[in-house]
Scaffold this motif. Structure first.
Motif, PDB file in Angstrom:
ATOM      1  N   LYS A  55       0.833  -1.218   0.000  1.00 39.38           N
ATOM      2  CA  LYS A  55       0.000   0.000   0.000  1.00 39.38           C
ATOM      3  C   LYS A  55       0.865   1.264   0.000  1.00 39.38           C
ATOM      4  CE  LYS A  55      -4.234  -1.498   0.108  1.00 39.38           C
ATOM      5  NZ  LYS A  55      -4.769  -2.196   1.265  1.00 39.38           N
ATOM      6  N   LYS A  56       0.256   2.394  -0.397  1.00 36.83           N
ATOM      7  CA  LYS A  56       0.952   3.688  -0.373  1.00 36.83           C
ATOM      8  C   LYS A  56       0.185   4.670   0.488  1.00 36.83           C
ATOM      9  CE  LYS A  56       3.154   3.506  -4.836  1.00 36.83           C
ATOM     10  NZ  LYS A  56       2.628   3.381  -6.167  1.00 36.83           N
TER      11      LYS A  56
ATOM     12  N   ASN B   3       3.583   9.878  -0.692  1.00 40.49           N
ATOM     13  CA  ASN B   3       4.711   9.443  -1.527  1.00 40.49           C
ATOM     14  C   ASN B   3       5.468   8.251  -0.928  1.00 40.49           C
ATOM     15  OD1 ASN B   3       4.387  11.591  -3.446  1.00 40.49           O
ATOM     16  ND2 ASN B   3       5.217  12.976  -1.875  1.00 40.49           N
TER      17      ASN B   3
ATOM     18  N   GLY C 226       5.590   4.262   0.725  1.00 42.32           N
ATOM     19  CA  GLY C 226       4.893   3.005   0.474  1.00 42.32           C
ATOM     20  C   GLY C 226       5.447   1.858   1.299  1.00 42.32           C
TER      21      GLY C 226
ATOM     22  N   TRP D 251       6.698  -2.032   0.945  1.00 42.51           N
ATOM     23  CA  TRP D 251       7.230  -2.861  -0.156  1.00 42.51           C
ATOM     24  C   TRP D 251       6.330  -4.071  -0.395  1.00 42.51           C
ATOM     25  CZ3 TRP D 251       9.733  -1.760  -4.170  1.00 42.51           C
ATOM     26  CH2 TRP D 251      10.418  -2.717  -4.918  1.00 42.51           C
TER      27      TRP D 251
ATOM     28  N   ALA E 222       8.282   5.746  -2.354  1.00 46.36           N
ATOM     29  CA  ALA E 222       7.573   5.029  -3.412  1.00 46.36           C
ATOM     30  C   ALA E 222       7.789   5.609  -4.804  1.00 46.36           C
ATOM     31  CB  ALA E 222       6.084   4.985  -3.087  1.00 46.36           C
ATOM     32  N   ASN E 223       7.783   6.934  -4.912  1.00 48.44           N
ATOM     33  CA  ASN E 223       7.898   7.530  -6.245  1.00 48.44           C
ATOM     34  C   ASN E 223       9.139   8.409  -6.372  1.00 48.44           C
ATOM     35  OD1 ASN E 223       7.202   9.530  -4.554  1.00 48.44           O
ATOM     36  ND2 ASN E 223       5.243  10.039  -5.505  1.00 48.44           N
TER      37      ASN E 223
ATOM     38  N   ALA F 153       9.370  11.263  -1.952  1.00 44.25           N
ATOM     39  CA  ALA F 153       8.974  11.290  -0.536  1.00 44.25           C
ATOM     40  C   ALA F 153       9.869  12.227   0.268  1.00 44.25           C
ATOM     41  CB  ALA F 153       9.026   9.880   0.043  1.00 44.25           C
TER      42      ALA F 153
ATOM     43  N   ASP G  98       6.627  12.326   4.868  1.00 48.53           N
ATOM     44  CA  ASP G  98       5.812  11.268   4.244  1.00 48.53           C
ATOM     45  C   ASP G  98       6.101   9.931   4.922  1.00 48.53           C
ATOM     46  OD1 ASP G  98       4.482  12.700   2.136  1.00 48.53           O
ATOM     47  OD2 ASP G  98       6.389  12.781   1.073  1.00 48.53           O
TER      48      ASP G  98
ATOM     49  N   LEU H 252       3.555   7.523   7.303  1.00 48.63           N
ATOM     50  CA  LEU H 252       3.283   6.096   7.064  1.00 48.63           C
ATOM     51  C   LEU H 252       3.664   5.275   8.301  1.00 48.63           C
ATOM     52  CD1 LEU H 252       2.435   3.814   5.195  1.00 48.63           C
ATOM     53  CD2 LEU H 252       4.719   3.843   4.180  1.00 48.63           C
TER      54      LEU H 252
END
Ligand code: EPU
Length: 332
Positions: free
Chosen positions: A279-280, A283, A285, A287, A297-298, A301, A305, A309
């Motif tokens: 899940k994300k 920015n 996530g 793994w 993730a992109n 981040a 961010d 999470l």
């Protein structure tokens, strides 16, 4: 994490004898006393701007002292890339380090964090650590008994030792005596064999890592973000009640007994059960192959961010299973 971050000053030195003057410089540059020692930085989440001085011991090289019984003491500079020395010793036919193949970071960092993987911890091999004592302003040697190695733990992590020591050199022991460590699940099938080499194990470990972990030069991560929780018998009982309450059978919960009869539960399992795998959030996530690993993730981040999470996962796992996950990653 592949997150841009700035520090006010960076002090680097590459010889043991330069440590006292490097630390004096760092103290002058940081009147508020904010000084952090870093190795490779691979297990650190930096804020966008670190308000202080970073000190990096870049002491390179190692010295192999062979003994007659086939073992060797290897004295390694704190700044040596861990995987370089693992590769070098494995290719030289020494047993001991091969299960630690592919771990990012430096030897100094591994000695502090007690980096571990696939049934071996770096601390298992350490004989002594040469340090600069920043309080008493003198060189010192900490022997194995004083280092208190445990799961992702060493003396250096005690609150009273924060900022006290700079790790300069680490002495480890390895041996040519046949001694493969095959306790980790996928390695067990090799235990029938009696002619393995350290390089064969190294190659296998790298294969396992590649199948589970993101490639460090492609996706930013700090490896495992959380430590696996270790539960007392009592806490295990309470956890089991919550598990049963959810209609999950205890037999299906992976868990491992530790040498002191506590119970280690994989954080990856808890995170997966809370629905976070792959899940994300913004920015950041989780793994897709190993939910213990939080990723940039992109590539965009920020440390906020990742923190968001982290907090969301910690609170979900706490609510669903009553266990408070603790980050392995250090935040500056
Ligand atoms: N699992 C799941 N879902 C998954 C993946 C794993 O439920 O998607 C469960 C399985 O039950 C599995 C268990 O988690 O058996 C353990 O998984 P794995 O063997 O991948 O290891 P880990 O406990 O998650 C630890 C270290 C890793 C190290 C591996 C292998 C910590 C915090 N992490 O992870 O270290 O590589 O064991 O020994 O102890 C690191 O510290 O950065 C790191 C990668």
């Amino acid at each position: 994490m592949r997150i841009d971050s700035l520090c006010e000053n960076l002090v680097e030195f590459d010889a043991v004898d330069d440590c006292p003057s490097a630390m004096a410089l760092a103290e002058n540059l940081s009147p508020n006393g904010n000084i952090a020692i870093i190795g490779g930085g691979s297990n650190i989440l930096f804020s966008d701007q670190y308000q202080g001085v970073l000190v990096h011991p870049a002491i390179l090289g190692w010295d192999v002292r062979l003994r007659e019984n086939g073992s060797a003491e290897v004295v390694i500079g704190a700044g040596v890339d861990l995987d370089s020395i693992v590769a070098n010793l494995s290719y030289s036919g020494f047993w001991g380090m091969e299960n630690l193949s592919g771990i990012p970071g430096t030897v100094g960092g591994a000695a502090v964090q007690n980096a571990g993987a696939y049934g071996v911890e770096f601390g298992d091999l350490v004989k002594s650590v040469k340090v600069w004592n920043c309080i008493e302003k003198k060189f010192d040697q900490l022997d194995r008994e004083e280092l208190n190695y445990g799961y992702r733990f060493s003396t250096f992590k005690l609150p009273e030792n924060y900022g006290k020591y700079v790790v300069l050199e680490v002495a480890i022991e390895v041996s040519k005596r046949y001694n493969p460590q095959l306790s980790y699940g996928p390695l067990k099938k090799f235990s029938e064999s009696n002619n393995l080499t350290p390089v064969e194990i190294r190659d296998k470990i790298i294969q396992i890592r590649d199948s589970k972990l993101p490639k460090v030069d492609e996706v930013g991560s700090a490896g495992s973000y959380f430590k696996n929780p270790v539960l007392s018998k009592n806490d295990w009982g309470e956890f089991c009640n919550m598990v049963i309450g959810k209609g999950i059978s205890i037999e299906s919960v992976p868990h491992f007994l530790t040498p002191d009869n506590s119970i280690k539960v994989p954080a990856a399992w808890l995170i997966e059960k809370c629905g976070w795998k792959g899940k994300k959030l913004g920015n950041a996530g989780v793994w897709h192959n190993q939910p213990l690993i939080l990723v940039n993730a992109n590539g965009k981040a920020t440390s906020c961010d990742i923190k968001m999470l982290e907090n969301a996962i910690v609170s979900d796992v706490k609510e669903q299973f009553g266990i408070e996950l603790k980050p392995e990653v250090i935040c500056f």
